[in-house]
Design a protein around this motif. Sequence first.
Motif, PDB file in Angstrom:
ATOM      1  N   ASP A 139      -6.984 -19.905   6.073  1.00  0.00           N
ATOM      2  CA  ASP A 139      -8.072 -19.748   6.931  1.00  0.00           C
ATOM      3  C   ASP A 139      -7.964 -18.421   7.733  1.00  0.00           C
ATOM      4  O   ASP A 139      -7.382 -17.524   7.491  1.00  0.00           O
ATOM      5  N   TYR A 140      -9.060 -18.226   8.461  1.00  0.00           N
ATOM      6  CA  TYR A 140      -9.290 -16.848   9.020  1.00  0.00           C
ATOM      7  C   TYR A 140      -8.199 -16.569  10.207  1.00  0.00           C
ATOM      8  O   TYR A 140      -7.645 -17.451  10.838  1.00  0.00           O
ATOM      9  N   SER A 141      -7.890 -15.372  10.165  1.00  0.00           N
ATOM     10  CA  SER A 141      -6.907 -14.751  10.951  1.00  0.00           C
ATOM     11  C   SER A 141      -7.280 -13.093  11.202  1.00  0.00           C
ATOM     12  O   SER A 141      -7.529 -12.517  10.057  1.00  0.00           O
ATOM     13  N   PRO A 142      -7.378 -12.771  12.327  1.00  0.00           N
ATOM     14  CA  PRO A 142      -7.552 -11.154  12.546  1.00  0.00           C
ATOM     15  C   PRO A 142      -6.628 -10.406  11.840  1.00  0.00           C
ATOM     16  O   PRO A 142      -6.953  -9.239  11.715  1.00  0.00           O
ATOM     17  N   ILE A 143      -5.339 -10.891  11.747  1.00  0.00           N
ATOM     18  CA  ILE A 143      -4.315  -9.989  11.242  1.00  0.00           C
ATOM     19  C   ILE A 143      -4.742  -9.840   9.766  1.00  0.00           C
ATOM     20  O   ILE A 143      -4.529  -8.797   9.387  1.00  0.00           O
ATOM     21  N   TYR A 144      -5.101 -10.746   9.165  1.00  0.00           N
ATOM     22  CA  TYR A 144      -5.377 -10.838   7.624  1.00  0.00           C
ATOM     23  C   TYR A 144      -6.718  -9.865   7.458  1.00  0.00           C
ATOM     24  O   TYR A 144      -6.573  -8.992   6.624  1.00  0.00           O
ATOM     25  N   LEU A 145      -7.617 -10.027   8.300  1.00  0.00           N
ATOM     26  CA  LEU A 145      -8.651  -9.158   8.133  1.00  0.00           C
ATOM     27  C   LEU A 145      -8.424  -7.693   8.465  1.00  0.00           C
ATOM     28  O   LEU A 145      -8.794  -6.900   7.731  1.00  0.00           O
ATOM     29  N   ALA A 146      -7.550  -7.491   9.454  1.00  0.00           N
ATOM     30  CA  ALA A 146      -7.326  -5.963   9.942  1.00  0.00           C
ATOM     31  C   ALA A 146      -6.437  -5.270   8.670  1.00  0.00           C
ATOM     32  O   ALA A 146      -6.802  -4.144   8.030  1.00  0.00           O
ATOM     33  N   GLY A 147      -5.688  -6.135   7.973  1.00  0.00           N
ATOM     34  CA  GLY A 147      -4.775  -5.919   6.977  1.00  0.00           C
ATOM     35  C   GLY A 147      -5.658  -5.377   5.783  1.00  0.00           C
ATOM     36  O   GLY A 147      -5.334  -4.493   4.903  1.00  0.00           O
ATOM     37  N   ALA A 148      -6.573  -6.427   5.575  1.00  0.00           N
ATOM     38  CA  ALA A 148      -7.319  -6.235   4.265  1.00  0.00           C
ATOM     39  C   ALA A 148      -8.293  -4.787   4.355  1.00  0.00           C
ATOM     40  O   ALA A 148      -8.465  -4.198   3.589  1.00  0.00           O
ATOM     41  N   LEU A 149      -8.765  -4.773   5.747  1.00  0.00           N
ATOM     42  CA  LEU A 149      -9.594  -3.630   6.086  1.00  0.00           C
ATOM     43  C   LEU A 149      -8.790  -2.176   5.837  1.00  0.00           C
ATOM     44  O   LEU A 149      -9.309  -1.344   5.208  1.00  0.00           O
ATOM     45  N   LEU A 150      -7.522  -2.457   6.363  1.00  0.00           N
ATOM     46  CA  LEU A 150      -6.786  -1.070   6.264  1.00  0.00           C
ATOM     47  C   LEU A 150      -6.527  -0.597   4.867  1.00  0.00           C
ATOM     48  O   LEU A 150      -6.480   0.313   4.343  1.00  0.00           O
ATOM     49  N   ALA A 151      -5.972  -1.779   4.255  1.00  0.00           N
ATOM     50  CA  ALA A 151      -5.918  -1.648   2.481  1.00  0.00           C
ATOM     51  C   ALA A 151      -6.952  -1.162   1.783  1.00  0.00           C
ATOM     52  O   ALA A 151      -6.792  -0.153   1.185  1.00  0.00           O
ATOM     53  N   LEU A 152      -8.183  -1.405   2.316  1.00  0.00           N
ATOM     54  CA  LEU A 152      -9.364  -1.153   1.632  1.00  0.00           C
ATOM     55  C   LEU A 152      -9.871   0.300   1.970  1.00  0.00           C
ATOM     56  O   LEU A 152      -9.909   1.092   1.158  1.00  0.00           O
ATOM     57  N   GLY A 153      -9.510   0.710   3.168  1.00  0.00           N
ATOM     58  CA  GLY A 153      -9.425   1.949   3.441  1.00  0.00           C
ATOM     59  C   GLY A 153      -8.621   3.061   2.995  1.00  0.00           C
ATOM     60  O   GLY A 153      -8.911   4.101   2.470  1.00  0.00           O
ATOM     61  N   LEU A 154      -7.323   2.379   2.662  1.00  0.00           N
ATOM     62  CA  LEU A 154      -6.396   3.327   1.911  1.00  0.00           C
ATOM     63  C   LEU A 154      -6.666   3.456   0.377  1.00  0.00           C
ATOM     64  O   LEU A 154      -6.517   4.676  -0.208  1.00  0.00           O
ATOM     65  N   VAL A 155      -7.367   2.329  -0.170  1.00  0.00           N
ATOM     66  CA  VAL A 155      -7.813   2.625  -1.401  1.00  0.00           C
ATOM     67  C   VAL A 155      -8.928   3.582  -1.689  1.00  0.00           C
ATOM     68  O   VAL A 155      -8.821   4.418  -2.632  1.00  0.00           O
ATOM     69  N   PHE A 213      -9.457   6.194   0.458  1.00  0.00           N
ATOM     70  CA  PHE A 213      -8.927   7.312   0.834  1.00  0.00           C
ATOM     71  C   PHE A 213      -8.123   8.056  -0.391  1.00  0.00           C
ATOM     72  O   PHE A 213      -8.203   9.087  -0.800  1.00  0.00           O
ATOM     73  N   SER A 214      -7.178   7.319  -1.150  1.00  0.00           N
ATOM     74  CA  SER A 214      -6.581   7.555  -2.223  1.00  0.00           C
ATOM     75  C   SER A 214      -7.446   7.911  -3.403  1.00  0.00           C
ATOM     76  O   SER A 214      -7.065   9.073  -4.109  1.00  0.00           O
ATOM     77  N   ILE A 215      -8.339   7.117  -3.739  1.00  0.00           N
ATOM     78  CA  ILE A 215      -9.258   7.469  -4.649  1.00  0.00           C
ATOM     79  C   ILE A 215     -10.051   8.791  -4.608  1.00  0.00           C
ATOM     80  O   ILE A 215     -10.182   9.696  -5.595  1.00  0.00           O
ATOM     81  N   ILE A 216     -10.416   8.974  -3.418  1.00  0.00           N
ATOM     82  CA  ILE A 216     -11.280  10.233  -3.025  1.00  0.00           C
ATOM     83  C   ILE A 216     -10.275  11.575  -3.301  1.00  0.00           C
ATOM     84  O   ILE A 216     -10.723  12.502  -3.883  1.00  0.00           O
ATOM     85  N   ARG A 217      -9.070  11.413  -2.727  1.00  0.00           N
ATOM     86  CA  ARG A 217      -8.035  12.549  -2.965  1.00  0.00           C
ATOM     87  C   ARG A 217      -7.720  12.668  -4.419  1.00  0.00           C
ATOM     88  O   ARG A 217      -7.406  13.967  -5.003  1.00  0.00           O
TER      89      ARG A 217
END
Length: 263
Positions: free
Chosen positions: A32-48, A50-54
């Motif tokens: 179920d929902y957890s702010p930690i899971y959501l934050a981790g998913a958003l961080l991972a999405l941002g890194l994806v 970032f890495s693709i653009i680079r």
Amino acid sequence: MNRVTKIIIYTLLAIFSFAGIVVFGLLFAINDYSPIYLAGALLALGLVYFSIIRLIDANNAWKLAIKREIQEDGKDVMTSWEIGEDHWSLYLAEQKASIKSITTTSIIIAGVIVFVLYVFIAKDSEQSLMAIISNGLLGAVPLGLLVGGVYGLFQWRTIKKLSRDRTGKVFMAREAIVVNDMVIIFQRKLFQSISSAEIITDRAIPVINLTVKMKSVNRSTYQEHFIPFPVGMEKQAQKIIDFYLSGAGAPDLDDQEVADDGE
């Protein structure tokens, strides 16, 4: 860092970040929902992202240099031709339709895989069948859209490069092909080669359908391309194909000049 080092680092970052999105998505669906899971998913999405653009930036700088050598200096160019405006519009329309179809298929396949994986993991839990299905869809839909979106990002950037001119200008060199701003490279020293190629004439404009093989340590990846050519140049196109597949000396082309596909 040099180009090769950058590509390795950003490729690994993209792989691990995408894996993180999958993990957090499954945890979100199972627990179920957890702010930690959501934050981790958003961080991972941002890194994806970032890495693709680079990765794109690193490859673009290298390909720009090759493009200039071929278009401006004529380095290793065997032949070239131009596709007129009307035929070029038809070619672009077919390419866009193909990308839309493959992107949709990628979204569906990725979503089904995630859904089946979640159902397999959660089947022995205390959740009801409806809860398993709804939670599975909750994770499958965004992850499917993410996979399709990443594919679409790369493909639509290619279409953008092709669309910058109202006509198509094609340069066939020994280890690269340039179509407007798109550069296709197959350098043997980088373990790249053309694994297959054929002429297709049942389209709005004839094309050379070729597949570039890129070999890494223990696996190979393949990328398909469709190179348009003017009607009446089938024999010349076939000679180019034969050269690419054989790796022999330069083909004996009847006409080395630029062909103009006038309307």
